[in-house]
Write a protein that holds these residues in place. Structure first.
Motif, PDB file in Angstrom:
ATOM      1  N   PHE A 359       0.856  -1.156  -0.153  1.00 31.15           N
ATOM      2  CA  PHE A 359       0.084  -0.104   0.490  1.00 31.15           C
ATOM      3  C   PHE A 359       1.055   1.510   0.077  1.00 31.15           C
ATOM      4  CE2 PHE A 359      -3.775  -2.123   1.575  1.00 31.15           C
ATOM      5  CZ  PHE A 359      -4.418  -2.337   0.626  1.00 31.15           C
ATOM      6  N   GLU A 360       2.143   1.457   0.514  1.00 35.29           N
ATOM      7  CA  GLU A 360       2.681   2.445   0.528  1.00 35.29           C
ATOM      8  C   GLU A 360       3.040   2.708  -1.000  1.00 35.29           C
ATOM      9  OE1 GLU A 360       5.450   1.492   3.790  1.00 35.29           O
ATOM     10  OE2 GLU A 360       4.299   2.569   5.837  1.00 35.29           O
ATOM     11  N   LYS A 361       4.046   1.921  -1.374  1.00 32.96           N
ATOM     12  CA  LYS A 361       4.713   1.569  -3.059  1.00 32.96           C
ATOM     13  C   LYS A 361       3.190   2.244  -3.915  1.00 32.96           C
ATOM     14  CE  LYS A 361       8.481  -0.605  -3.542  1.00 32.96           C
ATOM     15  NZ  LYS A 361       9.656  -0.466  -3.931  1.00 32.96           N
ATOM     16  N   ALA A 362       1.732   1.818  -3.336  1.00 30.59           N
ATOM     17  CA  ALA A 362       1.021   2.966  -4.267  1.00 30.59           C
ATOM     18  C   ALA A 362       0.624   4.363  -3.923  1.00 30.59           C
ATOM     19  CB  ALA A 362      -0.414   1.911  -4.138  1.00 30.59           C
ATOM     20  N   THR A 363       0.859   4.227  -2.467  1.00 30.31           N
ATOM     21  CA  THR A 363       1.059   6.294  -2.151  1.00 30.31           C
ATOM     22  C   THR A 363       1.987   6.899  -2.606  1.00 30.31           C
ATOM     23  OG1 THR A 363       2.669   5.871  -0.151  1.00 30.31           O
ATOM     24  CG2 THR A 363      -0.353   4.883  -0.129  1.00 30.31           C
ATOM     25  N   THR A 364       2.714   5.601  -3.728  1.00 30.83           N
ATOM     26  CA  THR A 364       3.586   6.971  -4.119  1.00 30.83           C
ATOM     27  C   THR A 364       3.092   7.229  -5.686  1.00 30.83           C
ATOM     28  OG1 THR A 364       5.205   4.690  -5.035  1.00 30.83           O
ATOM     29  CG2 THR A 364       5.547   6.237  -2.892  1.00 30.83           C
ATOM     30  N   LEU A 365       2.543   6.286  -6.092  1.00 33.16           N
ATOM     31  CA  LEU A 365       1.623   6.698  -7.344  1.00 33.16           C
ATOM     32  C   LEU A 365       0.591   7.516  -7.461  1.00 33.16           C
ATOM     33  CD1 LEU A 365       2.216   2.513  -8.349  1.00 33.16           C
ATOM     34  CD2 LEU A 365       4.183   5.310  -8.898  1.00 33.16           C
ATOM     35  N   ASN A 366      -0.041   6.851  -6.120  1.00 35.25           N
ATOM     36  CA  ASN A 366      -1.114   8.196  -6.432  1.00 35.25           C
ATOM     37  C   ASN A 366      -2.179   7.699  -5.227  1.00 35.25           C
ATOM     38  OD1 ASN A 366      -3.472   9.057  -7.522  1.00 35.25           O
ATOM     39  ND2 ASN A 366      -4.491   7.722  -8.215  1.00 35.25           N
ATOM     40  N   VAL A 367      -2.550   8.368  -4.097  1.00 33.55           N
ATOM     41  CA  VAL A 367      -3.906   8.419  -3.383  1.00 33.55           C
ATOM     42  C   VAL A 367      -5.806   8.347  -3.626  1.00 33.55           C
ATOM     43  CG1 VAL A 367      -4.346   9.731  -1.345  1.00 33.55           C
ATOM     44  CG2 VAL A 367      -2.185   9.644  -2.072  1.00 33.55           C
ATOM     45  N   THR A 368      -5.695   7.283  -3.597  1.00 34.31           N
ATOM     46  CA  THR A 368      -7.603   7.471  -3.333  1.00 34.31           C
ATOM     47  C   THR A 368      -8.585   7.276  -3.173  1.00 34.31           C
ATOM     48  OG1 THR A 368      -7.530   5.133  -3.901  1.00 34.31           O
ATOM     49  CG2 THR A 368      -6.889   6.848  -6.139  1.00 34.31           C
ATOM     50  N   GLN A 369      -9.008   7.485  -2.225  1.00 33.66           N
ATOM     51  CA  GLN A 369     -10.528   7.159  -0.919  1.00 33.66           C
ATOM     52  C   GLN A 369      -9.782   5.843  -0.906  1.00 33.66           C
ATOM     53  OE1 GLN A 369     -12.700   9.326   0.623  1.00 33.66           O
ATOM     54  NE2 GLN A 369     -12.851   7.993   2.058  1.00 33.66           N
ATOM     55  N   GLN A 370     -10.203   4.513  -2.217  1.00 32.06           N
ATOM     56  CA  GLN A 370      -9.890   3.632  -2.271  1.00 32.06           C
ATOM     57  C   GLN A 370      -8.699   3.347  -1.174  1.00 32.06           C
ATOM     58  OE1 GLN A 370     -12.287   1.119  -1.696  1.00 32.06           O
ATOM     59  NE2 GLN A 370     -10.911  -0.076  -0.366  1.00 32.06           N
ATOM     60  N   LEU A 371      -7.286   3.773  -1.719  1.00 32.70           N
ATOM     61  CA  LEU A 371      -6.612   3.542  -0.549  1.00 32.70           C
ATOM     62  C   LEU A 371      -6.256   4.148   0.435  1.00 32.70           C
ATOM     63  CD1 LEU A 371      -3.333   2.653  -0.971  1.00 32.70           C
ATOM     64  CD2 LEU A 371      -2.825   4.775  -2.308  1.00 32.70           C
ATOM     65  N   CYS A 372      -6.911   5.324   0.092  1.00 36.52           N
ATOM     66  CA  CYS A 372      -7.135   6.238   2.247  1.00 36.52           C
ATOM     67  C   CYS A 372      -7.683   4.582   2.994  1.00 36.52           C
ATOM     68  CB  CYS A 372      -7.871   6.858   1.911  1.00 36.52           C
ATOM     69  SG  CYS A 372      -6.494   7.995   1.435  1.00 36.52           S
ATOM     70  N   VAL A 373      -8.910   3.985   2.457  1.00 34.47           N
ATOM     71  CA  VAL A 373      -9.488   3.307   3.007  1.00 34.47           C
ATOM     72  C   VAL A 373      -8.959   2.301   3.523  1.00 34.47           C
ATOM     73  CG1 VAL A 373     -12.069   1.682   3.392  1.00 34.47           C
ATOM     74  CG2 VAL A 373     -12.243   4.250   2.836  1.00 34.47           C
ATOM     75  N   ASN A 374      -7.632   1.472   2.421  1.00 28.70           N
ATOM     76  CA  ASN A 374      -7.442   0.498   2.513  1.00 28.70           C
ATOM     77  C   ASN A 374      -6.293   0.587   4.028  1.00 28.70           C
ATOM     78  OD1 ASN A 374      -8.292  -1.159   0.717  1.00 28.70           O
ATOM     79  ND2 ASN A 374      -7.359  -0.734  -0.666  1.00 28.70           N
ATOM     80  N   MET A 375      -5.399   1.677   3.762  1.00 31.09           N
ATOM     81  CA  MET A 375      -4.646   2.602   5.142  1.00 31.09           C
ATOM     82  C   MET A 375      -5.005   2.551   6.209  1.00 31.09           C
ATOM     83  SD  MET A 375      -1.671   2.265   3.398  1.00 31.09           S
ATOM     84  CE  MET A 375      -0.218   3.378   4.322  1.00 31.09           C
ATOM     85  N   ILE A 376      -6.419   2.761   6.024  1.00 31.12           N
ATOM     86  CA  ILE A 376      -6.967   2.870   7.921  1.00 31.12           C
ATOM     87  C   ILE A 376      -6.663   1.612   7.934  1.00 31.12           C
ATOM     88  CG2 ILE A 376      -9.113   3.637   8.728  1.00 31.12           C
ATOM     89  CD1 ILE A 376      -9.563   5.821   6.944  1.00 31.12           C
ATOM     90  N   LEU A 377      -7.804   0.601   7.619  1.00 31.53           N
ATOM     91  CA  LEU A 377      -7.844  -0.796   7.715  1.00 31.53           C
ATOM     92  C   LEU A 377      -6.048  -1.282   8.200  1.00 31.53           C
ATOM     93  CD1 LEU A 377      -9.830  -1.755   5.015  1.00 31.53           C
ATOM     94  CD2 LEU A 377     -10.987  -1.746   7.929  1.00 31.53           C
ATOM     95  N   ILE A 378      -5.107  -0.906   7.648  1.00 32.76           N
ATOM     96  CA  ILE A 378      -3.835  -1.858   7.687  1.00 32.76           C
ATOM     97  C   ILE A 378      -3.691  -1.555   8.911  1.00 32.76           C
ATOM     98  CG2 ILE A 378      -2.822  -0.674   6.031  1.00 32.76           C
ATOM     99  CD1 ILE A 378      -2.775  -4.219   6.826  1.00 32.76           C
ATOM    100  N   ASN A 379      -3.632  -0.006   9.178  1.00 34.85           N
ATOM    101  CA  ASN A 379      -2.844   0.254  10.856  1.00 34.85           C
ATOM    102  C   ASN A 379      -3.918   0.007  11.742  1.00 34.85           C
ATOM    103  OD1 ASN A 379      -0.689   2.135   9.331  1.00 34.85           O
ATOM    104  ND2 ASN A 379      -1.911   2.888   8.164  1.00 34.85           N
TER     105      ASN A 379
END
Length: 906
Positions: A359-379
């Motif tokens: 997910f952190e790799k993905a954040t270097t390319l883009n930040v979307t609503q879904q990615l934010c949700v995923n980061m919340i869940l994993i943390n």
């Protein structure tokens, strides 16, 4: 291989392989790829990371399959700078011209030094050292085949003068460009290739071809040259001496050990002919193309299969495919999807750390609503509370209300310091890169300075630097999008000026000699042209032996370090030879004794409102010969930068107040000395250096402080500098010193250290390195008198690095307290050493952190030496030009005349 003009290629034409050999810009890429497509696209880059041709590469990483480089060294630079994945790179070495790929009789070589690169890439250095080489070896010759005419350009006046100068040197010959065949013949007769390069070469063909002809190289270690040769010369202040020594050594071998020379020459020729043979290079290239075509096909097929599994929630199958392929994609959204899917697959298999990394790799390319949700869940799963909050706040970027944000901003100023830091980061998280919204852009441009100041004070210098660069680029894009005229007086220009100035200011706390900063320096001077012209200055030559008119321009003519230095100069300037004008944006204040004292020594004093037209008109009215600006990109300097853009005097110089470049071509000189201007530093400045002999500071004490004996038994170290200068490495060294000197303590004093949260922050930093908080006394400087008296409680001052103290160090010397400093590579990291040289205490200058610690500990353990310093340093200072204002001012006058003569005004 097809050779065809691009305009003749029909739209939709496809190729198996497209090799892009041009500057990497989005506009050019879009133009080309709108007509042609390829199974494998290769971007071949011969440039360095700081060249304009690759300025847009960061946004094009996923528009090409492979990036090809001309050397391993160049590839490493691009991977570090632009984050290009290793799997998307390959090496395509430059080949030598066939004219150089032939045998030569090395025994017939002559003691000739050959220079064949562009004349502005080291020939000036060679011109300085050649007379010494020619004097030592009377048979040696220098032949240069160097001209911009080779590239279809004309030589500018500076290069014409340089080539003319070289032609006057003993046994030095300047030739016009010749054909490859003729140049190869010259190289086969020359014994040496002389190239003290001051340019970061990525794959120097001039060097490889000369070596292929058997020339032994004498080169600097800049760029790829240091990887070509293990004995390349260090590019620093020792380069010229080392170059002469190496040249004389090789000439001795040539004259007296011909067999040794011939053997070395043959080895060099064989190596570079084998490495740079086109037949071999083509074979290697073809094989790498085949391999990368196969990798591309495999990646595309696996990506499609994984996408199908992912859509069916078959996470194990999708993860196996994704994990076994290299993420080789043309499109950025495909790369983003790859890391997002891989993270989801890991998450469903309970591989939480692996999911977080994806997910952190993905954040270097883009930040979307879904990615934010995923980061919340994993943390949440990992229990990272702070990161849960951070991503919750970031998710709000997709749903925000500008009125709410403005309410937050109003509340921020009332909060404790570190709460402001938190909200500053939160505000940045709300910026969703939408530069179309006028309200959002104004909000972030106007508050960017506050946020970066927080980053700097909390030692997140790199993070703050990156943020400022991002703010500026977005602001410029915003102005372009909305067609805002940056020559006019508008809020966008005003906010951009403040952002640029704050970037230059805060970079002093980070790293001045920074290529990334230098690109912005160049852009600053170019994009923010003078606001609507006041009038075009015209000046006549200075004739008739009239008095020279010197102007000092500043917003700090009050109780301020600028006044402490200027005080003694204005008083002692020879009034029979000079008229002194003070242009101040600080209002006249008869109650301010410091300002009154300076005013009384000047010919005229003007208190001017902060208006570019008013200030410029007044300076032009007085027909100033040398205008010395003493604010720079500080809080009081933004308006003055626009004054300087109008070049309101014959000569414009900057002095003392600001260590970095101003970034304005209208500023002619920066005043300093040979200590703060080390060899090679000029490439980071738009100004030319005006060197004063014996130091560039002078100081007239503002208070008569009585020297008091030390009343404590244990050693007390001190630092009274701005805590923004505290870097993690410096805190580590200070902690090591405290631990090596039992029972010692540290006293820190500065005006903003009265904030309990800031004191707590630094106490914790020292605790990280094993120093108990009871040994660190942090507090406010209080009144000026109490501030100076606090030095009586200090035995040894520890100068911060890389940003040294200036006036603070002078004050410690005036209070007869020795300080230890580290001599760095930039202006800001050499001021401490300059002052110590000026007062005759070079023994307190360290070369690195380890020596810094050793010198401080050694001094702490030598009580007799320390007591002697406490008794004698003030005397040394006051008898040197640092305290002897009259003697210093005589040298300052010489500098003023030198600048005018240099510009041919007198």
């Amino acid at each position: 291989v097809i050779f065809r003009p691009f305009k003749e290629i029909e739209a939709g034409t496809s190729f198996e392989v497209i090799v892009w050999c041009s500057g990497a810009t989005k506009a050019l890429k879009d133009t080309v790829f709108s007509k042609i497509v390829g199974d494998l696209t290769i971007c071949w880059i011969p440039h360095h990371t700081n060249e304009p041709a690759v300025g847009g590469l960061k946004d094009l990483i996923y528009d090409f399959d492979i990036f090809a480089f001309v050397s391993e060294w160049q590839r490493d630079q691009f991977m570090d700078t632009f984050g290009i994945p290793t799997g998307k790179t390959m090496i395509m070495l430059n080949g030598n011209s066939p004219a150089f790929q032939t045998d030569c009789d090395v025994s017939a070589k002559k003691p000739i030094f050959l220079y064949t690169s562009q004349p502005d890439r080291g020939l000036e250095v060679l011109a300085r050292v050649w007379p010494r080489i020619a004097a030592a070896h009377t048979t040696a010759e220098l032949h240069t085949y160097s001209s911009r005419k080779t590239y279809g350009m004309n030589n500018d006046s500076g290069i014409v003068d340089l080539l003319s100068h070289v032609a006057t040197l003993p046994r030095a010959f300047v030739h016009d460009p010749v054909s490859q065949t003729e140049l190869a013949e010259v190289a086969r007769s020359a014994a040496f290739f002389a190239y003290p390069a001051n340019f970061y070469e990525t794959g120097c063909i001039a060097c490889t071809e000369a070596c292929a002809a058997g020339c032994l190289p004498i080169v600097s270690d800049l760029g790829v040259l240091g990887t070509y040769f293990g004995n390349a010369l260090r590019y620093d202040e020792t380069l010229e001496t080392a170059f002469v020594d190496r040249a004389c050594l090789l000439l001795d071998i040539f004259d007296n050990k011909k067999e040794t020379f011939c053997a070395q020459s043959e080895r060099v020729a064989q190596r570079f002919q084998e490495e740079r043979d086109y037949a071999n290079l083509v074979t290697v290239f073809q094989e790498r193309v085949r391999v990368n075509l196969a990798k591309k096909q495999f990646a595309v097929e696996n990506f499609q299969k994984a996408q199908a599994f992912y859509a069916q929630n078959k996470y194990l199958e999708a993860r196996r495919l994704l994990g076994n392929m290299e993420p080789l994609f043309v499109r950025k959204d495909h790369a983003f999807a790859y890391w997002l899917w891989l993270g989801v697959c890991h998450y469903h298999e309970k591989r939480l750390q692996a999911a977080l990394l994806a997910f952190e790799k993905a954040t270097t390319l883009n930040v979307t609503q879904q990615l934010c949700v995923n980061m919340i869940l994993i943390n949440e799963a990992l229990g990272n509370t702070a990161d849960i909050i951070r991503w919750c706040e970031k998710s709000l970027t997709f749903h925000f209300d500008i009125n709410v944000i403005n309410k937050i901003l109003n509340a921020v100023h009332k909060l404790p310091y570190f709460d402001r830091c938190k909200w500053g980061r939160y505000l940045i998280s709300l910026w969703n890169n939408d530069i179309h919204d006028t309200h959002w852009m104004s909000l972030f441009l106007s508050h960017g300075n506050m946020i970066v100041g927080d980053y700097t004070l909390t030692m997140k210098h790199e993070e703050g630097f990156r943020l400022m660069c991002d703010l500026i680029s977005k602001g410029l894009a915003f102005a372009e999008l909305h067609k805002i005229d940056l020559r006019g007086a508008n809020m966008t220009r005003h906010n951009l000026e403040k952002l640029f100035s704050n970037l230059f200011l805060n970079s002093n706390y980070y790293e001045t000699n920074n290529p990334a900063l230098w690109k912005l320096v160049e852009y600053y001077g170019a994009c923010l042209k003078p606001a609507h012209a006041v009038r075009t200055p015209t000046f006549s030559p200075i004739v008739g032996g009239r008095k020279l008119r010197i102007g000092f321009l500043s917003g700090d003519l009050v109780y301020h370090p600028v006044s402490y230095v200027l005080n003694g100069i204005v008083e002692h300037l020879n009034k029979d030879a000079f008229e002194v004008y003070l242009f101040s944006t600080t209002r006249r204040d008869d109650g301010n004794k410091m300002q009154s004292k300076i005013r009384g020594c000047a010919t005229e004093f003007y208190d001017l409102e902060e208006n570019v037209e008013v200030i410029t008109d007044k300076i032009l009215e007085k027909d100033i010969d040398v205008l010395i600006e003493m604010c720079g990109h500080t809080t009081n300097g933004t308006t003055l930068m626009n004054v300087l853009r109008n070049k309101p005097a014959r000569v414009v110089a900057q002095y003392f107040a600001f260590p970095n470049t101003y970034g304005l071509t209208t500023v002619d000189y920066k005043i300093g000395d040979k200590v703060v201007f080390p060899f090679g530093l000029d490439r980071y400045y738009t100004e030319k250096f005006c060197m004063l002999e014996g130091g560039f500071h002078t100081y007239k004490p503002i208070l008569d402080i009585e020297l008091r004996p030390v009343l404590h038994e244990d050693i007390v170290f001190g630092c009274f500098n701005n805590p923004k200068k505290f870097r993690p490495d410096w805190i580590r060294s200070v902690s090591n010193i405290l631990k090596k000197v039992p029972h010692s303590r540290l006293k820190l004093r500065y005006f903003n250290l009265n904030d309990p949260s800031i004191r707590e922050f630094y106490l914790k930093e020292f605790e990280k390195h094993g120093v108990e908080r009871a040994r660190v006394d942090i507090g406010l400087g209080e009144s000026l008198l109490r501030y100076f008296e606090a030095y009586a409680d200090v035995d040894i001052v520890l100068d911060p690095w890389p940003y040294n103290g200036g006036t603070i160090n002078i004050e410690s010397l005036y209070c007869s307290r020795p300080y230890v400093t580290v001599l760095g590579n930039s202006y800001v990291s050499r001021v401490g050493a300059s002052l110590l040289h000026q007062v005759g205490l070079p023994e307190l200058i360290a070369k690195n952190a380890e020596e810094y610690e050793a010198k401080a500990v050694e001094l702490a353990n030598d009580w007799d030496r320390l007591q002697n310093y406490h008794k004698t340093i003030r005397g040394k200072m006051m008898s040197s030009t640092l305290g002897d204002n009259k003697t210093f001012t005589a040298e300052f006058e010489r500098g003023l005349r030198w600048m005018l003569k240099e510009k041919k005004w007198i």
